[in-house]
Design a protein around this motif. Sequence first.
Motif, PDB file in Angstrom:
ATOM      1  N   PRO A  61       0.684  -1.047   0.019  1.00 25.28           N
ATOM      2  CA  PRO A  61       0.108  -0.098  -0.044  1.00 25.28           C
ATOM      3  C   PRO A  61       0.743   1.496   0.076  1.00 25.28           C
ATOM      4  O   PRO A  61       1.857   1.155   0.636  1.00 25.28           O
ATOM      5  CB  PRO A  61      -0.820  -0.082   1.065  1.00 25.28           C
ATOM      6  CG  PRO A  61      -0.740  -1.696   1.437  1.00 25.28           C
ATOM      7  CD  PRO A  61       0.496  -2.033   1.069  1.00 25.28           C
ATOM      8  N   ASP A  92      -5.179   6.686  -0.230  1.00 21.86           N
ATOM      9  CA  ASP A  92      -5.423   5.793   0.794  1.00 21.86           C
ATOM     10  C   ASP A  92      -4.034   5.047   1.081  1.00 21.86           C
ATOM     11  O   ASP A  92      -3.957   3.617   0.485  1.00 21.86           O
ATOM     12  CB  ASP A  92      -6.617   4.843   0.823  1.00 21.86           C
ATOM     13  CG  ASP A  92      -6.689   3.992   2.191  1.00 21.86           C
ATOM     14  OD1 ASP A  92      -5.832   4.078   3.068  1.00 21.86           O
ATOM     15  OD2 ASP A  92      -7.756   3.396   2.074  1.00 21.86           O
ATOM     16  N   GLU A 152      -2.642   3.573   3.252  1.00 19.35           N
ATOM     17  CA  GLU A 152      -2.518   2.494   4.220  1.00 19.35           C
ATOM     18  C   GLU A 152      -3.191   1.109   3.618  1.00 19.35           C
ATOM     19  O   GLU A 152      -2.759   0.093   4.105  1.00 19.35           O
ATOM     20  CB  GLU A 152      -3.551   2.792   5.552  1.00 19.35           C
ATOM     21  CG  GLU A 152      -3.499   1.761   6.498  1.00 19.35           C
ATOM     22  CD  GLU A 152      -4.337   2.147   7.794  1.00 19.35           C
ATOM     23  OE1 GLU A 152      -4.563   1.130   8.842  1.00 19.35           O
ATOM     24  OE2 GLU A 152      -4.770   3.385   7.734  1.00 19.35           O
ATOM     25  N   HIS A 153      -4.256   1.299   2.536  1.00 22.96           N
ATOM     26  CA  HIS A 153      -4.781   0.055   1.926  1.00 22.96           C
ATOM     27  C   HIS A 153      -4.662  -0.107   0.733  1.00 22.96           C
ATOM     28  O   HIS A 153      -4.438  -1.135   0.121  1.00 22.96           O
ATOM     29  CB  HIS A 153      -6.269   0.216   2.334  1.00 22.96           C
ATOM     30  CG  HIS A 153      -6.566   0.415   3.819  1.00 22.96           C
ATOM     31  ND1 HIS A 153      -6.884   1.434   4.404  1.00 22.96           N
ATOM     32  CD2 HIS A 153      -6.600  -0.750   4.660  1.00 22.96           C
ATOM     33  CE1 HIS A 153      -7.376   1.293   5.548  1.00 22.96           C
ATOM     34  NE2 HIS A 153      -7.151  -0.137   6.025  1.00 22.96           N
ATOM     35  N   ASP A 167      -8.461  -1.961  -6.157  1.00 29.13           N
ATOM     36  CA  ASP A 167      -7.088  -1.845  -5.778  1.00 29.13           C
ATOM     37  C   ASP A 167      -6.386  -3.216  -6.398  1.00 29.13           C
ATOM     38  O   ASP A 167      -6.643  -4.107  -6.019  1.00 29.13           O
ATOM     39  CB  ASP A 167      -6.824  -1.665  -4.261  1.00 29.13           C
ATOM     40  CG  ASP A 167      -5.282  -2.180  -4.087  1.00 29.13           C
ATOM     41  OD1 ASP A 167      -4.520  -1.369  -4.736  1.00 29.13           O
ATOM     42  OD2 ASP A 167      -4.851  -2.405  -2.951  1.00 29.13           O
ATOM     43  N   GLU A 199      -8.950  -6.380   3.609  1.00 30.04           N
ATOM     44  CA  GLU A 199      -8.947  -5.024   3.258  1.00 30.04           C
ATOM     45  C   GLU A 199      -7.774  -4.539   2.302  1.00 30.04           C
ATOM     46  O   GLU A 199      -7.505  -3.368   1.941  1.00 30.04           O
ATOM     47  CB  GLU A 199      -8.685  -4.135   4.594  1.00 30.04           C
ATOM     48  CG  GLU A 199      -9.722  -4.265   5.443  1.00 30.04           C
ATOM     49  CD  GLU A 199      -9.650  -3.233   6.528  1.00 30.04           C
ATOM     50  OE1 GLU A 199      -8.602  -2.663   6.945  1.00 30.04           O
ATOM     51  OE2 GLU A 199     -10.555  -3.188   7.334  1.00 30.04           O
ATOM     52  N   LEU A 200      -6.818  -5.546   1.727  1.00 26.84           N
ATOM     53  CA  LEU A 200      -5.896  -5.300   0.631  1.00 26.84           C
ATOM     54  C   LEU A 200      -6.108  -5.757  -0.688  1.00 26.84           C
ATOM     55  O   LEU A 200      -6.549  -6.951  -0.593  1.00 26.84           O
ATOM     56  CB  LEU A 200      -4.503  -5.416   1.340  1.00 26.84           C
ATOM     57  CG  LEU A 200      -4.019  -4.667   2.462  1.00 26.84           C
ATOM     58  CD1 LEU A 200      -2.625  -5.216   3.005  1.00 26.84           C
ATOM     59  CD2 LEU A 200      -4.086  -3.228   2.454  1.00 26.84           C
ATOM     60  N   GLY A 209     -12.779  -0.608  -2.770  1.00 28.74           N
ATOM     61  CA  GLY A 209     -13.045   0.558  -1.810  1.00 28.74           C
ATOM     62  C   GLY A 209     -14.424   1.182  -2.272  1.00 28.74           C
ATOM     63  O   GLY A 209     -14.504   1.683  -3.382  1.00 28.74           O
ATOM     64  N   PHE A 267     -14.889  -1.771   2.792  1.00 24.68           N
ATOM     65  CA  PHE A 267     -14.261  -2.661   1.531  1.00 24.68           C
ATOM     66  C   PHE A 267     -15.035  -3.741   1.384  1.00 24.68           C
ATOM     67  O   PHE A 267     -15.767  -4.415   2.093  1.00 24.68           O
ATOM     68  CB  PHE A 267     -12.759  -3.080   2.163  1.00 24.68           C
ATOM     69  CG  PHE A 267     -11.658  -2.001   2.596  1.00 24.68           C
ATOM     70  CD1 PHE A 267     -11.242  -1.340   1.229  1.00 24.68           C
ATOM     71  CD2 PHE A 267     -11.338  -1.560   3.737  1.00 24.68           C
ATOM     72  CE1 PHE A 267     -10.213  -0.436   1.471  1.00 24.68           C
ATOM     73  CE2 PHE A 267     -10.558  -0.483   3.801  1.00 24.68           C
ATOM     74  CZ  PHE A 267      -9.775   0.063   2.814  1.00 24.68           C
ATOM     75  N   LYS A 272     -14.206  -7.638  -0.431  1.00 27.90           N
ATOM     76  CA  LYS A 272     -12.961  -8.685  -1.045  1.00 27.90           C
ATOM     77  C   LYS A 272     -13.802 -10.011  -0.870  1.00 27.90           C
ATOM     78  O   LYS A 272     -14.560 -10.298   0.064  1.00 27.90           O
ATOM     79  CB  LYS A 272     -11.653  -8.674  -0.401  1.00 27.90           C
ATOM     80  CG  LYS A 272     -10.752  -9.223  -0.803  1.00 27.90           C
ATOM     81  CD  LYS A 272      -9.294  -9.152  -0.244  1.00 27.90           C
ATOM     82  CE  LYS A 272      -8.199  -9.868  -0.882  1.00 27.90           C
ATOM     83  NZ  LYS A 272      -6.826  -9.581  -0.430  1.00 27.90           N
TER      84      LYS A 272
END
Length: 426
Positions: A196, A243, A245-246, A266, A283-284, A288, A306, A308
């Motif tokens: 990230p 973002d 962080e993510h 992402d 969350e990765l 989003g 999020f 996924k």
Amino acid sequence: MKHIANVPFQDPLKDGAVGTDIAFTDGHAIVGNYNGFTIYDIRNPKKPKIVANVLCPGAQNDVSVHKNLLFLSVDARRSDDSCNSQPQNDGTKPYWEGIRIFDISDMRNPRYVKSVETKCGSHTHTLVPARSSKHVYIYVSSYAPSPSLSNCQPPHDLISIIKVPVRQPTKAKVVATPVLFPDGGFPGDGWDIDKPGGVPTEGCHDITVYPEKNIAAGACMGDGVLMDITNREKPKVIDRVTDAEHFAFWHSATFSNDASKVVFTDELGGGGAATCNPEIGPELGANGIYQIVGKGKHRKLKFRSFYKIDRTQTDEENCVAHNGMLLPVPGKDIMVQSWYMGGTVVWDFTNARKPKTIGFFDRGPASNPAEAGGTWSSYYYNGYIYSSDLGKGFDVLRIDDKRTDPAKKVRTKVLNAQTQEHYRER
């Protein structure tokens, strides 16, 4: 969800084939391929037939269609703009990359009519209807400038806009190169797509437009942007979000039906990594979901949640959020989406804070490395889901569920997934 049909790659595109994006027109699907493109007759979805295979190499050959015109993105340096060109890897020597235009009036014999060179080529593009039917615009997304590339010099904080006269496509040309990031955009951390915040903004990867509402959403590497496109040649950034962080790589965008939300994907790992596992987490490499709040030039993107897939994939399966679109279900926001080897997923984000899965189709790990990669794009067209698989070719799927069944009543002639239309109650 059920798998209805598959058509493997065929010569002359079979050797080294990589399936990419899809556009639809008049009961036909046009599927991009790093080697060219294929036109399928899908009027009988259970028995899709190849109408034409056109050899014309140029990554990624992202596609869109307008009337009798087909547009293809070329984000690879070629010796010239012809379909017989060769790779030209030395950026200091003359090379070409950009948009190719074909006339598909006769789908069995597509005719190459025009090329338009663009800065840094064209990784993807978006068809944007003009206010006049006499012409159409193409928003070209490209990135990765370098001092060693003669036509891709840094900074590259812009998109290219091509104006195409519909009846005279040979007069198509670049009419604007608006800078979206005058401050340079998100700086990134070492151009590392595996973490990230690692990728700087150097242009956009993909743009989705909602012409009826005069807005667009851009997924621009390190930034997500909301734009006003009232003036098609002068898009204006309304809001921009990051973002670190993510998000590793802001890849693509999809509006909700009423344009009150945007789903940004992402592409952690660039699409080649196994990220659908407990180690990476939920969350990765995810979607989003952002709410659009406020009005006019004061609109803002506000993060809500999020989404996924929750199916754990093996370390041999590349898996991350990729291309998708809304199903035409009035009153609901239901999306079909590709997740590479995570398969094709249908999910509901009507409640932006509580997205949920409805169904999926997943082949599992590929037994043949040459057919690995998974699904690149999954789109809904006239009652069926069509998927472009990187290694296995063209798939037809069907979903039967009371939440998605209303979509079967909707029929459309032309569909470009990045050019969104409004689905109304019937």
